[in-house]
Design a protein around this motif. Structure first.
Motif, PDB file in Angstrom:
ATOM      1  N   PRO A   8       0.837  -1.202   0.000  1.00  0.00           N
ATOM      2  CA  PRO A   8       0.000   0.000   0.000  1.00  0.00           C
ATOM      3  C   PRO A   8       0.875   1.255   0.000  1.00  0.00           C
ATOM      4  O   PRO A   8       1.909   1.303   0.669  1.00  0.00           O
ATOM      5  CB  PRO A   8      -0.783  -0.101   1.303  1.00  0.00           C
ATOM      6  N   VAL A   9       0.460   2.236  -0.766  1.00  0.00           N
ATOM      7  CA  VAL A   9       1.188   3.502  -0.851  1.00  0.00           C
ATOM      8  C   VAL A   9       0.229   4.626  -0.478  1.00  0.00           C
ATOM      9  O   VAL A   9      -0.964   4.565  -0.785  1.00  0.00           O
ATOM     10  CB  VAL A   9       1.793   3.715  -2.264  1.00  0.00           C
ATOM     11  N   GLU A  10       0.730   5.619   0.229  1.00  0.00           N
ATOM     12  CA  GLU A  10      -0.063   6.775   0.623  1.00  0.00           C
ATOM     13  C   GLU A  10       0.534   8.016  -0.028  1.00  0.00           C
ATOM     14  O   GLU A  10       1.757   8.191  -0.034  1.00  0.00           O
ATOM     15  CB  GLU A  10      -0.071   6.931   2.141  1.00  0.00           C
ATOM     16  N   LEU A  11      -0.320   8.869  -0.564  1.00  0.00           N
ATOM     17  CA  LEU A  11       0.114  10.111  -1.199  1.00  0.00           C
ATOM     18  C   LEU A  11      -0.393  11.293  -0.393  1.00  0.00           C
ATOM     19  O   LEU A  11      -1.549  11.308   0.041  1.00  0.00           O
ATOM     20  CB  LEU A  11      -0.438  10.210  -2.623  1.00  0.00           C
ATOM     21  N   GLY A  29      10.743   4.565   6.104  1.00  0.00           N
ATOM     22  CA  GLY A  29      11.727   5.436   5.469  1.00  0.00           C
ATOM     23  C   GLY A  29      11.670   5.451   3.959  1.00  0.00           C
ATOM     24  O   GLY A  29      12.386   6.219   3.321  1.00  0.00           O
ATOM     25  N   CYS A  30      10.840   4.635   3.358  1.00  0.00           N
ATOM     26  CA  CYS A  30      10.746   4.580   1.901  1.00  0.00           C
ATOM     27  C   CYS A  30       9.748   5.631   1.433  1.00  0.00           C
ATOM     28  O   CYS A  30       8.587   5.609   1.820  1.00  0.00           O
ATOM     29  CB  CYS A  30      10.303   3.194   1.446  1.00  0.00           C
ATOM     30  N   SER A  31      10.232   6.559   0.602  1.00  0.00           N
ATOM     31  CA  SER A  31       9.343   7.602   0.086  1.00  0.00           C
ATOM     32  C   SER A  31       9.831   8.070  -1.276  1.00  0.00           C
ATOM     33  O   SER A  31      10.961   7.795  -1.676  1.00  0.00           O
ATOM     34  CB  SER A  31       9.285   8.787   1.057  1.00  0.00           C
ATOM     35  N   ALA A  32       8.949   8.779  -1.958  1.00  0.00           N
ATOM     36  CA  ALA A  32       9.289   9.334  -3.267  1.00  0.00           C
ATOM     37  C   ALA A  32       8.573  10.665  -3.409  1.00  0.00           C
ATOM     38  O   ALA A  32       7.508  10.880  -2.837  1.00  0.00           O
ATOM     39  CB  ALA A  32       8.868   8.380  -4.380  1.00  0.00           C
ATOM     40  N   TRP A  33       9.134  11.564  -4.197  1.00  0.00           N
ATOM     41  CA  TRP A  33       8.582  12.902  -4.400  1.00  0.00           C
ATOM     42  C   TRP A  33       8.212  13.085  -5.864  1.00  0.00           C
ATOM     43  O   TRP A  33       8.839  12.526  -6.761  1.00  0.00           O
ATOM     44  CB  TRP A  33       9.623  13.952  -4.014  1.00  0.00           C
ATOM     45  N   GLY A  34       7.196  13.918  -6.098  1.00  0.00           N
ATOM     46  CA  GLY A  34       6.818  14.289  -7.451  1.00  0.00           C
ATOM     47  C   GLY A  34       6.107  15.627  -7.449  1.00  0.00           C
ATOM     48  O   GLY A  34       5.472  16.010  -6.464  1.00  0.00           O
ATOM     49  N   ALA A  35       6.189  16.343  -8.551  1.00  0.00           N
ATOM     50  CA  ALA A  35       5.494  17.622  -8.675  1.00  0.00           C
ATOM     51  C   ALA A  35       3.981  17.410  -8.748  1.00  0.00           C
ATOM     52  O   ALA A  35       3.202  18.287  -8.382  1.00  0.00           O
ATOM     53  CB  ALA A  35       5.977  18.374  -9.907  1.00  0.00           C
ATOM     54  N   ASP A  46      10.021   2.826  -8.173  1.00  0.00           N
ATOM     55  CA  ASP A  46      11.481   2.674  -8.122  1.00  0.00           C
ATOM     56  C   ASP A  46      11.985   2.746  -6.682  1.00  0.00           C
ATOM     57  O   ASP A  46      12.906   2.015  -6.303  1.00  0.00           O
ATOM     58  CB  ASP A  46      12.161   3.765  -8.958  1.00  0.00           C
ATOM     59  N   ALA A  47      11.392   3.624  -5.882  1.00  0.00           N
ATOM     60  CA  ALA A  47      11.820   3.763  -4.490  1.00  0.00           C
ATOM     61  C   ALA A  47      11.578   2.466  -3.723  1.00  0.00           C
ATOM     62  O   ALA A  47      12.444   2.016  -2.965  1.00  0.00           O
ATOM     63  CB  ALA A  47      11.080   4.928  -3.828  1.00  0.00           C
ATOM     64  N   ALA A  48      10.411   1.858  -3.924  1.00  0.00           N
ATOM     65  CA  ALA A  48      10.107   0.602  -3.231  1.00  0.00           C
ATOM     66  C   ALA A  48      11.045  -0.508  -3.684  1.00  0.00           C
ATOM     67  O   ALA A  48      11.541  -1.285  -2.861  1.00  0.00           O
ATOM     68  CB  ALA A  48       8.652   0.205  -3.465  1.00  0.00           C
ATOM     69  N   ALA A  49      11.301  -0.582  -4.978  1.00  0.00           N
ATOM     70  CA  ALA A  49      12.211  -1.615  -5.496  1.00  0.00           C
ATOM     71  C   ALA A  49      13.604  -1.445  -4.889  1.00  0.00           C
ATOM     72  O   ALA A  49      14.239  -2.435  -4.490  1.00  0.00           O
ATOM     73  CB  ALA A  49      12.259  -1.557  -7.018  1.00  0.00           C
ATOM     74  N   ALA A  50      14.084  -0.209  -4.813  1.00  0.00           N
ATOM     75  CA  ALA A  50      15.409   0.056  -4.236  1.00  0.00           C
ATOM     76  C   ALA A  50      15.424  -0.276  -2.747  1.00  0.00           C
ATOM     77  O   ALA A  50      16.396  -0.853  -2.240  1.00  0.00           O
ATOM     78  CB  ALA A  50      15.797   1.510  -4.473  1.00  0.00           C
ATOM     79  N   TRP A  51      14.349   0.073  -2.033  1.00  0.00           N
ATOM     80  CA  TRP A  51      14.259  -0.211  -0.601  1.00  0.00           C
ATOM     81  C   TRP A  51      14.309  -1.711  -0.358  1.00  0.00           C
ATOM     82  O   TRP A  51      15.036  -2.189   0.503  1.00  0.00           O
ATOM     83  CB  TRP A  51      12.971   0.383  -0.039  1.00  0.00           C
TER      84      TRP A  51
END
Length: 121
Positions: A8-11, A29-35, A46-51
């Motif tokens: 699950p992801v929360e925005l 600690g896994c997060s990602a940013w976007g405009a 990509d952030a989840a895969a890297a984590w």
């Protein structure tokens, strides 16, 4: 190649970061940013895969995804105690609006949640 589990992801909007942030409750600690919300969500993959890769490489246990909540799991009812004065004020406001206390409180909650972007109205 093994398929990555679905977490699950929360925005949410971040005024501090001036953009949308995607976080994973199951991946600390896994997060990602976007405009935009779409950009944050796309970056989150990509952030989840890297984590998960870093967790595996470090030999740490990989958490299982928590089950997604289904609206069918909720009754739409909850009980809440409030101060008598607030109860009286809300009841009087509802009467002035010509609606039930339940309808009035639902309106207030929905308007506040929609304005904050916390939930769908």
């Amino acid at each position: 190649m093994k398929k990555q589990p679905h977490y699950p992801v929360e925005l949410h909007w971040s005024a501090e970061d001036e953009g949308w942030v995607a976080t994973f409750p199951d991946l600390p600690g896994c997060s990602a940013w976007g405009a935009t919300e779409a950009e944050a969500l796309a970056e989150s993959h990509d952030a989840a895969a890297a984590w998960l890769k870093a967790c595996k490489d470090a030999g740490n246990p990989i958490p299982a995804p928590s089950p997604l909540a289904d609206e069918a799991d909720y009754s739409g009812r909850f009980v809440m105690r409030i101060p008598k004065r607030l109860h009286a004020d809300l009841a009087k406001s509802a009467k002035r609006q010509g609606v039930s206390l339940n309808q009035y409180v639902l309106y207030l909650l929905t308007a506040r949640a929609a304005a904050s972007g916390e939930v769908r109205a």
